[in-house]
Design an enzyme around this catalytic site. Structure first.
Site, mmCIF file in Angstrom:
data_model
loop_
_atom_site.group_PDB
_atom_site.id
_atom_site.type_symbol
_atom_site.label_atom_id
_atom_site.label_comp_id
_atom_site.label_asym_id
_atom_site.label_seq_id
_atom_site.Cartn_x
_atom_site.Cartn_y
_atom_site.Cartn_z
ATOM 1 N N ASP A 211 0.835 -1.207 0.000
ATOM 2 C CA ASP A 211 0.000 0.000 0.000
ATOM 3 C C ASP A 211 0.867 1.255 0.000
ATOM 4 O O ASP A 211 0.567 2.230 -0.697
ATOM 5 C CB ASP A 211 -0.905 0.023 1.242
ATOM 6 C CG ASP A 211 -1.896 -1.123 1.269
ATOM 7 O OD1 ASP A 211 -2.495 -1.402 0.215
ATOM 8 O OD2 ASP A 211 -2.069 -1.741 2.339
ATOM 9 N N HIS A 221 12.542 12.312 -10.915
ATOM 10 C CA HIS A 221 12.325 10.866 -10.818
ATOM 11 C C HIS A 221 10.942 10.456 -11.305
ATOM 12 O O HIS A 221 10.459 9.365 -10.965
ATOM 13 C CB HIS A 221 12.563 10.383 -9.388
ATOM 14 C CG HIS A 221 11.827 11.165 -8.343
ATOM 15 N ND1 HIS A 221 12.205 12.434 -7.967
ATOM 16 C CD2 HIS A 221 10.725 10.866 -7.605
ATOM 17 C CE1 HIS A 221 11.375 12.877 -7.037
ATOM 18 N NE2 HIS A 221 10.465 11.946 -6.804
ATOM 19 N N ASP A 228 15.811 18.669 -5.633
ATOM 20 C CA ASP A 228 16.616 19.822 -6.029
ATOM 21 C C ASP A 228 17.979 19.904 -5.374
ATOM 22 O O ASP A 228 18.619 20.945 -5.404
ATOM 23 C CB ASP A 228 15.837 21.110 -5.738
ATOM 24 C CG ASP A 228 15.213 21.114 -4.349
ATOM 25 O OD1 ASP A 228 15.652 20.309 -3.502
ATOM 26 O OD2 ASP A 228 14.298 21.910 -4.112
ATOM 27 N N ASP A 248 14.779 12.551 -0.741
ATOM 28 C CA ASP A 248 15.826 13.042 -1.631
ATOM 29 C C ASP A 248 17.142 12.331 -1.332
ATOM 30 O O ASP A 248 17.706 12.472 -0.242
ATOM 31 C CB ASP A 248 15.980 14.557 -1.448
ATOM 32 C CG ASP A 248 16.898 15.180 -2.493
ATOM 33 O OD1 ASP A 248 17.507 14.426 -3.283
ATOM 34 O OD2 ASP A 248 17.009 16.422 -2.523
ATOM 35 N N GLU A 251 20.433 14.222 0.045
ATOM 36 C CA GLU A 251 20.632 14.675 1.422
ATOM 37 C C GLU A 251 21.604 13.768 2.163
ATOM 38 O O GLU A 251 21.814 12.613 1.792
ATOM 39 C CB GLU A 251 19.296 14.707 2.177
ATOM 40 C CG GLU A 251 18.187 15.483 1.503
ATOM 41 C CD GLU A 251 18.503 16.958 1.332
ATOM 42 O OE1 GLU A 251 19.427 17.469 1.986
ATOM 43 O OE2 GLU A 251 17.809 17.608 0.527
ATOM 44 N N HIS A 275 7.032 12.834 9.599
ATOM 45 C CA HIS A 275 6.267 13.895 8.931
ATOM 46 C C HIS A 275 5.587 13.372 7.667
ATOM 47 O O HIS A 275 4.383 13.580 7.464
ATOM 48 C CB HIS A 275 7.215 15.044 8.586
ATOM 49 C CG HIS A 275 6.579 16.135 7.777
ATOM 50 N ND1 HIS A 275 6.122 17.305 8.340
ATOM 51 C CD2 HIS A 275 6.333 16.249 6.438
ATOM 52 C CE1 HIS A 275 5.601 18.082 7.392
ATOM 53 N NE2 HIS A 275 5.731 17.459 6.226
ATOM 54 N N GLU A 276 6.343 12.693 6.830
ATOM 55 C CA GLU A 276 5.789 12.243 5.548
ATOM 56 C C GLU A 276 4.711 11.170 5.727
ATOM 57 O O GLU A 276 3.766 11.096 4.930
ATOM 58 C CB GLU A 276 6.908 11.730 4.639
ATOM 59 C CG GLU A 276 7.971 12.767 4.284
ATOM 60 C CD GLU A 276 7.407 14.005 3.600
ATOM 61 O OE1 GLU A 276 6.363 13.891 2.923
ATOM 62 O OE2 GLU A 276 7.997 15.086 3.753
#
EC number: 3.4.24.-
Length: 364
Positions: A211, A221, A228, A248, A251, A275-276
């Site tokens: 899921d 991508h 960026d 990213d 990082e 957070h995500e």
């Protein structure tokens, strides 16, 4: 007395009790307290964000001015939904639409709303952040609207099952982090959310059928949201039931707690993952700086404990976990020590927590 009248009376009484126990949570945004709460943002960051334009030269630029770099600022605000311009060709003139965009940015990020490029606003724009737009969100507009800072994706999408599978890509990965380290981080991040809502997360190996699909990607991508580079947009995730979470790869991700000894551009993976996952569940960004769902995150900062605002937002979507413990709700006591944000329990306001939880359940 009718049952409906009793119900409405109890709702009102509960709301008054919450007001009594949490008076400092109900202030207007443009108050001395609000300015004090954003005082940390006025500290100029020491790490240069080479991804975005150097906005520091724009501090105190006035409307009507023509200054090199304003076009880059407009491009930044366009990227996060504040400027609508199909041409994406921007001038260096500080015009009325830019002033309006800055005011909206300040409102969404919990800053004093001035429409001016003050130090706190420019500094916040220079911080690394989530790539999800701050606009195109649904603001909580129920009876508790004056207390809430959380938002939702338009339409308030959510998952309609109580078990979600997730997989971490075996191809889109980082060479310097072990698979087990990354999995451990995400187990902790998912557990933050599953502890407060009746949704469990199951780790699986099959990436194609999971899921929720997690991976590290660089540059363009293929999802329309290219990364960026270092300290720009850190990650992004999509609303239910899309299920994609992209980080990213450029990082410098860290998975331990040695933030002080890490690189100046290091980013805590667990903080961003937590957070995500909020986005994967349907939450938008919060305007409360202490919240996990606040869009910006300083390098070498750890912020993984859900605040009352985070919990209230996700409870409105999914309802409470039957095993929800009152002491698992955190009220932020932001203390920045050595570049980390510490969230501690407020031991002296237990009654307030009880009333808050009861109030949330009544309003669900």
């Amino acid at each position: 007395m009718s049952r409906n009248l009793i119900y409405r009376r109890n709702r009102a009484l509960c709301f008054v009790l919450i007001l009594f126990c949490f008076p400092y949570r109900f202030g207007a945004r443009n108050t001395p307290e609000a300015e004090q709460s954003t005082a940390k943002a006025t500290q100029i960051i020491h790490v240069s964000n080479s991804t975005w334009h150097d906005f520091s030269r724009l501090v105190d630029v006035q409307i009507g001015s023509h200054v090199s770099g304003v076009s880059e600022l407009k491009r930044y605000l366009h990227r996060f939904g504040y400027v609508n311009d199909g041409s994406e060709i921007f001038s260096d003139v500080f015009d009325g639409p830019l002033e309006s965009a800055i005011s909206l940015y300040q409102e969404n990020l919990g800053l004093p709303i001035t429409g001016r490029l003050d130090t706190s606003t420019v500094t916040l724009m220079s911080l690394p952040r989530c790539g999800v737009s701050d606009t195109h969100m649904t603001i909580n507009n129920d009876f508790l609207h004056t207390t809430a800072h959380y938002t939702y994706f338009n339409g308030k999408p959510k998952w309609n099952r109580d078990t979600l599978t997730y997989a971490i890509s075996k191809t889109h990965k980082l060479d310097y982090l072990t698979s087990e380290d990354v999995k451990t981080v995400f187990r902790r991040a998912f557990s933050q959310w599953s502890s407060v809502i009746p949704v469990s997360f199951e780790e699986v190996d099959d990436f194609t059928t999971a899921d929720l699909k997690i991976g590290f990607y660089a540059g363009d991508h293929g999802d329309g949201l290219p990364f960026d580079g270092v300290l720009g947009t850190l990650a992004h995730a999509f609303a239910p039931e899309n299920g994609r979470l992209h980080l990213d790869a450029a990082e410098t991700w860290i998975v331990d707690d040695d933030l002080k000894g890490s690189s100046e551009v290091a980013v805590d993976l667990e903080s961003v993952a937590t957070h995500e996952i909020g986005h994967l569940l349907g939450l938008g960004h919060s305007s409360q700086e202490s919240a996990v769902m606040y869009p910006s995150l300083r390098p070498r900062t750890k912020k993984v404990d859900l605040t009352v605002d985070d919990v209230a937002g996700v409870l409105k979507l999914y309802g409470p976990n039957p095993k929800l413990r009152l002491d698992s709700l955190t009220q932020s006591e932001d203390s920045i020590k050595n570049g980390t944000v510490s969230h501690r329990f407020l031991s002296g306001n237990f009654i307030g927590y009880v009333l808050l939880v009861v109030g949330l359940i009544l309003f669900l």
